[in-house]
Design an enzyme around this catalytic site. Sequence first.
Site, short mmCIF file in Angstrom:
data_model
loop_
_atom_site.label_atom_id
_atom_site.label_comp_id
_atom_site.label_asym_id
_atom_site.label_seq_id
_atom_site.Cartn_x
_atom_site.Cartn_y
_atom_site.Cartn_z
N THR A 128 0.86 -1.18 0.00
CA THR A 128 0.00 0.00 0.00
C THR A 128 0.89 1.23 0.00
O THR A 128 2.11 1.14 0.15
CB THR A 128 -0.92 0.02 1.24
OG1 THR A 128 -1.83 1.10 1.15
CG2 THR A 128 -0.10 0.16 2.50
N THR A 129 0.29 2.38 -0.16
CA THR A 129 0.98 3.66 -0.02
C THR A 129 0.06 4.61 0.72
O THR A 129 -1.02 4.95 0.23
CB THR A 129 1.35 4.26 -1.38
OG1 THR A 129 2.21 3.37 -2.09
CG2 THR A 129 2.07 5.59 -1.20
#
Length: 277
Positions: free
Chosen positions: A60-61
């Site tokens: 994820t970011t």
Amino acid sequence: MALQSVCSWDLTSSKELMPRNLCPFPGLKVASSPHVFLPQHSVSASSRHPEGPPPPAHGTTTLAFIYSGGVVAATDTRSSAGHLVCSPDSRKATLIHSHLLATTSGSSADCQLFGRALARECRIYQLRNGYMPSVRGAAKMLSMIMMPFRGMKVCAAFTLCGWDRNGPCICYVYNDGTRISSSNVISVGSGSPYAYSIIDDGYRVGMGEEEARKLARRAVCHAGRRDAYSGGSVDVYWIREGGCERDAREDLVQLYEKLVQEETHKLGTDEMGKGKK
């Protein structure tokens, strides 16, 4: 020995009557000793597989930083399990209360569980004291909730973005109870190294809202472009004194093309200005 005397069982005669080659298992050799030793396995210890399946990769970011009007948080929307994209449009931010937002990274189920537990504890705190806890206080609550699960393969990381009596604040809480609350910029996830490279280049203390919006969108966009586990769309959230708000969602592919066009136009304008000089 007591059982042998009661049953009048002669152990010596029983051994003599028993055939030497009697074995119910054809592949197992019977030794003269009472213990049977199996042959060692030929596979070396280095080639053995670990217990259970390999852990799935979590990608994820998420990022958050403080600007002049509060806190801006941005996330991508891709949920993955290993190399499989499970959902391209998931939400990776949980509203704890009106002035506290938590961006999540890790297992979706674990993040939902601890997010709901934190929202419950904050509500109980408000009922007892008449006001919500501070952002650092909520981070301490979450750390205490997650600490008993240390070493139990729980995968969850929270970035708490909020506004309290002391103004804007960002805290990071990991699933082993670790807390970080002394930073103006935090990025979490597999795409965080790429996001940090963009933020470090463009972040400054006291930046305006429009500048913060462009920086957050650009950081998540480039992280989703480089990181295989990040992608989908970009969600941007604002945590101000009046509460939490969210911008309209933007597709990462379209946003990247737009950023490339803006960069090309900017370079062309700069070249024209240099030519005139």
